[in-house]
Design a protein around this motif. Structure first.
Motif, PDB file in Angstrom:
ATOM      1  N   ALA A  48       0.843  -1.183   0.000  1.00  0.00           N
ATOM      2  CA  ALA A  48       0.000   0.000   0.000  1.00  0.00           C
ATOM      3  C   ALA A  48       0.887   1.244   0.000  1.00  0.00           C
ATOM      4  CB  ALA A  48      -0.907  -0.016   1.224  1.00  0.00           C
ATOM      5  N   THR A  49       0.296   2.374  -0.312  1.00  0.00           N
ATOM      6  CA  THR A  49       1.021   3.644  -0.255  1.00  0.00           C
ATOM      7  C   THR A  49       0.391   4.540   0.802  1.00  0.00           C
ATOM      8  OG1 THR A  49      -0.382   4.595  -1.995  1.00  0.00           O
ATOM      9  CG2 THR A  49       1.660   3.508  -2.689  1.00  0.00           C
ATOM     10  N   ASP A  50       1.170   5.517   1.262  1.00  0.00           N
ATOM     11  CA  ASP A  50       0.675   6.424   2.294  1.00  0.00           C
ATOM     12  C   ASP A  50       1.415   7.745   2.171  1.00  0.00           C
ATOM     13  OD1 ASP A  50      -0.938   6.763   4.821  1.00  0.00           O
ATOM     14  OD2 ASP A  50       1.053   7.188   5.616  1.00  0.00           O
ATOM     15  N   ASN A  51       0.784   8.829   2.566  1.00  0.00           N
ATOM     16  CA  ASN A  51       1.436  10.138   2.481  1.00  0.00           C
ATOM     17  C   ASN A  51       2.653  10.244   3.392  1.00  0.00           C
ATOM     18  OD1 ASN A  51      -0.423  10.057   4.717  1.00  0.00           O
ATOM     19  ND2 ASN A  51      -0.171  12.273   4.948  1.00  0.00           N
ATOM     20  N   VAL A  52       2.691   9.453   4.459  1.00  0.00           N
ATOM     21  CA  VAL A  52       3.833   9.459   5.373  1.00  0.00           C
ATOM     22  C   VAL A  52       4.585   8.137   5.291  1.00  0.00           C
ATOM     23  CG1 VAL A  52       4.557   9.636   7.787  1.00  0.00           C
ATOM     24  CG2 VAL A  52       2.703  11.091   6.929  1.00  0.00           C
ATOM     25  N   GLY A  53       3.883   7.031   5.437  1.00  0.00           N
ATOM     26  CA  GLY A  53       4.539   5.731   5.325  1.00  0.00           C
ATOM     27  C   GLY A  53       3.747   4.647   6.008  1.00  0.00           C
ATOM     28  N   VAL A  54       3.639   3.490   5.358  1.00  0.00           N
ATOM     29  CA  VAL A  54       2.961   2.344   5.938  1.00  0.00           C
ATOM     30  C   VAL A  54       3.898   1.700   6.955  1.00  0.00           C
ATOM     31  CG1 VAL A  54       1.983   0.062   5.484  1.00  0.00           C
ATOM     32  CG2 VAL A  54       1.559   1.946   3.888  1.00  0.00           C
ATOM     33  N   THR A  55       3.406   1.487   8.172  1.00  0.00           N
ATOM     34  CA  THR A  55       4.247   0.888   9.216  1.00  0.00           C
ATOM     35  C   THR A  55       3.830  -0.521   9.587  1.00  0.00           C
ATOM     36  OG1 THR A  55       2.866   1.873  10.938  1.00  0.00           O
ATOM     37  CG2 THR A  55       4.802   3.120  10.215  1.00  0.00           C
ATOM     38  N   ALA A  56       2.630  -0.939   9.186  1.00  0.00           N
ATOM     39  CA  ALA A  56       2.188  -2.287   9.550  1.00  0.00           C
ATOM     40  C   ALA A  56       1.062  -2.725   8.629  1.00  0.00           C
ATOM     41  CB  ALA A  56       1.723  -2.335  11.002  1.00  0.00           C
ATOM     42  N   TYR A  57       0.906  -4.045   8.544  1.00  0.00           N
ATOM     43  CA  TYR A  57      -0.237  -4.651   7.876  1.00  0.00           C
ATOM     44  C   TYR A  57      -0.930  -5.575   8.876  1.00  0.00           C
ATOM     45  CZ  TYR A  57       1.684  -3.022   3.423  1.00  0.00           C
ATOM     46  OH  TYR A  57       2.159  -2.246   2.392  1.00  0.00           O
ATOM     47  N   ASP A  58      -2.253  -5.509   8.911  1.00  0.00           N
ATOM     48  CA  ASP A  58      -3.061  -6.343   9.799  1.00  0.00           C
ATOM     49  C   ASP A  58      -3.820  -7.355   8.954  1.00  0.00           C
ATOM     50  OD1 ASP A  58      -2.275  -4.701  11.959  1.00  0.00           O
ATOM     51  OD2 ASP A  58      -3.884  -3.283  11.497  1.00  0.00           O
ATOM     52  N   VAL A  59      -3.625  -8.634   9.244  1.00  0.00           N
ATOM     53  CA  VAL A  59      -4.218  -9.716   8.463  1.00  0.00           C
ATOM     54  C   VAL A  59      -5.413 -10.283   9.217  1.00  0.00           C
ATOM     55  CG1 VAL A  59      -3.820 -11.970   7.420  1.00  0.00           C
ATOM     56  CG2 VAL A  59      -2.006 -10.237   7.398  1.00  0.00           C
ATOM     57  N   TYR A  60      -6.543 -10.399   8.539  1.00  0.00           N
ATOM     58  CA  TYR A  60      -7.792 -10.850   9.129  1.00  0.00           C
ATOM     59  C   TYR A  60      -8.360 -12.044   8.374  1.00  0.00           C
ATOM     60  CZ  TYR A  60      -8.329  -6.311  11.556  1.00  0.00           C
ATOM     61  OH  TYR A  60      -8.172  -5.202  12.365  1.00  0.00           O
ATOM     62  N   HIS A  61      -9.211 -12.791   9.063  1.00  0.00           N
ATOM     63  CA  HIS A  61     -10.162 -13.645   8.367  1.00  0.00           C
ATOM     64  C   HIS A  61     -11.547 -13.335   8.915  1.00  0.00           C
ATOM     65  CE1 HIS A  61     -11.680 -16.837  11.096  1.00  0.00           C
ATOM     66  NE2 HIS A  61     -10.519 -16.777  11.706  1.00  0.00           N
ATOM     67  N   ASP A  62     -12.447 -12.959   8.020  1.00  0.00           N
ATOM     68  CA  ASP A  62     -13.862 -12.769   8.345  1.00  0.00           C
ATOM     69  C   ASP A  62     -14.062 -11.843   9.542  1.00  0.00           C
ATOM     70  OD1 ASP A  62     -14.779 -14.835   6.373  1.00  0.00           O
ATOM     71  OD2 ASP A  62     -13.554 -16.093   7.672  1.00  0.00           O
ATOM     72  N   GLY A  63     -13.307 -10.745   9.594  1.00  0.00           N
ATOM     73  CA  GLY A  63     -13.451  -9.785  10.670  1.00  0.00           C
ATOM     74  C   GLY A  63     -12.630 -10.084  11.906  1.00  0.00           C
ATOM     75  N   GLN A  64     -11.911 -11.200  11.933  1.00  0.00           N
ATOM     76  CA  GLN A  64     -11.128 -11.608  13.104  1.00  0.00           C
ATOM     77  C   GLN A  64      -9.646 -11.412  12.824  1.00  0.00           C
ATOM     78  OE1 GLN A  64     -12.215 -15.375  14.967  1.00  0.00           O
ATOM     79  NE2 GLN A  64     -10.048 -15.889  15.177  1.00  0.00           N
ATOM     80  N   LEU A  65      -8.963 -10.622  13.655  1.00  0.00           N
ATOM     81  CA  LEU A  65      -7.543 -10.377  13.477  1.00  0.00           C
ATOM     82  C   LEU A  65      -6.748 -11.656  13.719  1.00  0.00           C
ATOM     83  CD1 LEU A  65      -5.230  -8.271  13.079  1.00  0.00           C
ATOM     84  CD2 LEU A  65      -5.188  -8.070  15.575  1.00  0.00           C
ATOM     85  N   ILE A  66      -5.865 -11.994  12.762  1.00  0.00           N
ATOM     86  CA  ILE A  66      -4.993 -13.164  12.907  1.00  0.00           C
ATOM     87  C   ILE A  66      -3.600 -12.739  13.345  1.00  0.00           C
ATOM     88  CG2 ILE A  66      -4.049 -15.205  11.775  1.00  0.00           C
ATOM     89  CD1 ILE A  66      -6.205 -14.960   9.657  1.00  0.00           C
ATOM     90  N   THR A  67      -3.015 -11.757  12.623  1.00  0.00           N
ATOM     91  CA  THR A  67      -1.653 -11.339  12.938  1.00  0.00           C
ATOM     92  C   THR A  67      -1.409  -9.959  12.364  1.00  0.00           C
ATOM     93  OG1 THR A  67       0.673 -12.030  12.873  1.00  0.00           O
ATOM     94  CG2 THR A  67      -0.590 -12.293  10.846  1.00  0.00           C
ATOM     95  N   SER A  68      -0.351  -9.305  12.841  1.00  0.00           N
ATOM     96  CA  SER A  68       0.135  -8.043  12.285  1.00  0.00           C
ATOM     97  C   SER A  68       1.600  -8.210  11.938  1.00  0.00           C
ATOM     98  CB  SER A  68      -0.035  -6.905  13.291  1.00  0.00           C
ATOM     99  OG  SER A  68      -1.385  -6.711  13.640  1.00  0.00           O
ATOM    100  N   VAL A  69       2.016  -7.589  10.824  1.00  0.00           N
ATOM    101  CA  VAL A  69       3.409  -7.652  10.392  1.00  0.00           C
ATOM    102  C   VAL A  69       3.876  -6.238  10.080  1.00  0.00           C
ATOM    103  CG1 VAL A  69       3.195  -9.999   9.492  1.00  0.00           C
ATOM    104  CG2 VAL A  69       2.775  -8.050   7.966  1.00  0.00           C
TER     105      VAL A  69
END
Length: 692
Positions: A195-216
């Motif tokens: 993804a892109t961002d005006n300042v910077g992407v610092t993390a990605y949050d991975v979900y299944h069906d609305g439930q958070l699995i992990t962040s990287v």
């Protein structure tokens, strides 16, 4: 201050001189991103991550201290996973590259090592790439000067940190091209484009069906996931920046992992089936089946037709009881039960057992009548003064008037401006005020292309007058899931609104925002003068509330989805903080001062409950994943005599509302409820006649 600090002028001079000395090095190396600096504040202590004495000396220890906004508390999260301080001159570092639990943290010259790489997760943990441990206030200390370390991750608030600066309000773009590879029975690789961002992407949050699995970290574009054999999941990812802004979700990638082993052996048949009638309810009991791998579920058949399913999990066997409610009086019913394993192998049916119902209903439920079916998802539902039912169709964006006696339906109109989210957004809550007979206003919550909002539109006869539309409240953040959506008028004449956190837990604790809240407005959209924060917020700290109901004392009850541990029923008080994201049900730091505990919780496998209704001070809770209706007696401020009705009988249940007389309207949500595609469902609306 309680400890000695260098005078500000000297500190400024030292920082400036050091910055000049290091300028050529920094220019040559270049920062990993141009993200803005922000304090990192401990949830437990309220104090900030601080380089001791504001020293630029490499190896200076990092500690907790009162937040004051100086350069030694200004941290920049880079896309490479660094946490830089003093501009970009120093990095948060695991001292001595130690991999031991309790290793203390330092400010050190940035060198790109794993001991300086961190992942800021959506659950407010900051994880070391070197150790896999979490940033931790050592021994739970909160005082000024307390050291910080790395420690095995827990749910304690001494390991939870907020990083929102408030100076950056632009969310990253949507991560593109989500995809999977290497799918096995228990793992999969999930990848996406940056993804892109005006300042910077610092993390990605991975979900299944609305439930958070992990962040990287923001530099990571794939991750390995642990999955459940045979479980159908929809994977997607959100991007997050240092200020806590969260993107809209990526497209969903469906997966169904195969079973881990070939299993063709059927479970044994259940034995010892007995049936006992009480009024118009029949209770069944049987002896558990056995299986070479494990029994996962029992299907209950009445007259050869399945009327219920009792589910277990990989680690918990299903129970061996079932209650069949709402049966006809003086009628004999015959039952059999079959067992299933995780591979779908089904046993032969048990020996049949029969029972005859009594002459009259003496039970909680006396009858269930199917009123209609719909090819879309009924979501919001209310009863008009003439006894007709009015309900929203979430993905089709239309409102239908239903005569429950004849089954006749009229589409009164399409709500303008409704947009979907490829998830659980769309045309949601519906309510009418006590003044409907004279003013004809329908109150509607829906997703638009930019936000979630509450509008009102007049219903003239059986026609929705879209020219009368008024936007009462807008700016409620949207996302694929966690949109909330329930509306309810209170006995005070105010409109109460349930909003989700838009997949960003920080929103729930921000009392200046509209997400993760129960909101309260006047019927014309103005803010009541007695609201606690002088805005629309009535209570906060909610994840994804979708149920609101008032009892005979005028008290507001709320139903809320948890993440992966438990769901909760809350008794809402003015200005109350219900703890999310630090607290999920009673899990996490729910005992923290100021957090209000739930009145009842449900394991997510038995819950995922959406709508609630109250009739004669009995609370009814409609559950999706749990495929059941809970009945709970309100006694004082407690919920007692909890019963489970219709377990697996009608599948996933979404909306329950009071019906005329002592009855309920009940809707299903079995197909297409996570994809925003119109008319790909096969749902039912029931009338449930209640007894004692």
């Amino acid at each position: 201050m309680s400890r000695s600090r260098r005078p500000l002028a000297l500190l400024t001079a030292l920082i400036t001189a050091a910055a000049m000395c290091l300028a050529s090095l920094i220019a040559a190396a270049g920062p990993a991103s141009a993200a803005s600096a922000t304090p990192i504040r401990g949830v437990q202590s309220g104090r900030c991550l601080d380089v001791s004495g504001a020293s630029l000396k490499p190896g200076t220890h990092v500690e907790l201290y009162d937040c004051h906004g100086s350069a030694n508390q200004a941290w920049t999260a880079t896309s490479a996973g660094e946490l830089r301080v003093f501009g970009t001159q120093r990095c948060l570092d695991v001292g001595g590259k130690s991999r031991k639990a309790g290793a203390v943290l330092e400010s050190y010259t940035c060198n790109g090592g794993a001991n300086q790489h961190w992942t800021i997760r959506a659950d407010h943990h900051i994880v070391s790439a070197l150790t896999g441990y979490c940033l931790d206030a050592l021994k739970g200390a909160t005082a000024n000067g307390s050291r910080v370390s790395v420690w095995p991750c827990t749910t304690g608030t001494n390991q939870q940190w907020t990083t929102t600066s408030g100076t950056d309000t632009q969310a990253p773009s949507v991560p593109a091209d989500p995809r999977v590879s290497n799918l096995t029975c228990d793992s999969v690789t999930f990848a996406w484009n940056a993804a892109t961002d005006n300042v910077g992407v610092t993390a990605y949050d991975v979900y299944h069906d609305g439930q958070l699995i992990t962040s990287v970290s923001g530099s990571t574009l794939s991750t390995g996931l642990t999955v459940v054999p045979g479980a159908a999941w929809g994977l997607y990812v959100n991007a997050r920046d240092a200020a806590g802004n969260v993107s809209q979700a990526s497209a969903t990638v469906p997966i169904t992992p195969p079973q881990c082993q070939v299993d063709t052996q059927k479970p044994t048949s259940p034995t010892g089936l007995s049936a006992t009638a009480s009024g118009t309810t029949i209770d069944l009991r049987w002896t558990a089946s056995t299986d070479n791998v494990g029994v996962r579920a029992y299907d209950v058949l009445r007259g050869g037709v399945k009327v219920g399913t009792v589910n277990g999990t990989a680690s918990i066997a299903p129970v061996t009881t079932f209650t069949d409610s709402g049966l006809a009086a003086r009628t004999t019913y015959s039952y059999t039960v079959t067992a299933r394993d995780a591979a779908g192998n089904a046993s032969a049916p048990s020996t049949a057992a029969s029972a005859t119902t009594g002459a009259a209903c003496t039970d909680a439920v006396c009858s269930v009548t199917q009123v209609t079916t719909d090819t879309d998802i009924p979501w919001g539902l209310t009863t008009l003064p003439n006894g007709d039912v009015l309900y929203t169709r979430r993905d089709a964006h239309t409102i239908v008037e239903l005569n429950p006696t004849t089954g006749a339906k009229i589409t009164v109109g399409t709500v303008p401006g409704v947009d979907e989210t490829d998830g659980e957004g769309g045309l949601l809550g519906l309510a009418i005020a006590p003044t409907f007979s004279s003013d004809h206003w329908l109150y509607i919550m829906h997703t638009s292309t930019t936000d979630n909002r509450v509008v009102r539109i007049k219903l003239n006869g059986t026609t929705l007058d879209t020219s009368s539309e008024q936007v009462l409240l807008k700016g409620i953040l949207r996302n694929k899931f966690h949109n909330g959506g329930r509306l309810r008028f209170g006995p005070d004449g105010k409109l109460y609104i349930a909003t989700g956190d838009a997949q960003n837990g920080d929103n729930a604790q921000n009392i200046d925002g509209l997400n993760g809240k129960v909101l309260r407005i006047n019927p014309d959209g103005t803010i009541p003068s007695d609201n606690p924060f002088k805005n629309a917020v009535w209570s906060y700290g909610h994840r994804n509330p979708q149920g609101l109901a008032f009892d005979s004392q005028g008290r507001l009850w709320e139903q809320e989805f948890g993440n992966s541990v438990m769901d909760e029923t809350n008794l809402i008080v003015k200005g109350g903080n219900y703890g999310w994201p630090a607290c999920e049900g009673t899990s996490g730091t729910c005992g923290t001062a100021g957090f209000i505990a739930p009145k009842h919780t449900y394991p997510t496998a038995d819950g995922s409950c959406s709508g609630i209704a109250i009739v004669d001070d009995v609370l009814y809770v409609a559950c999706e994943r749990g495929e059941r209706l809970y009945r709970e007696v309100i006694s004082g401020s407690s919920l007692t005599d909890v019963q489970q009705l219709f377990v697996g009988t009608y599948g996933r249940l979404r909306t329950v509302e009071p019906a005329p007389g002592k009855a309920l309207w009940l809707t299903t949500t079995n197909q297409g409820d996570k994809d925003s595609i119109a008319n790909n469902s096969n749902e039912k609306i029931f009338k449930v006649t209640l007894g004692s």
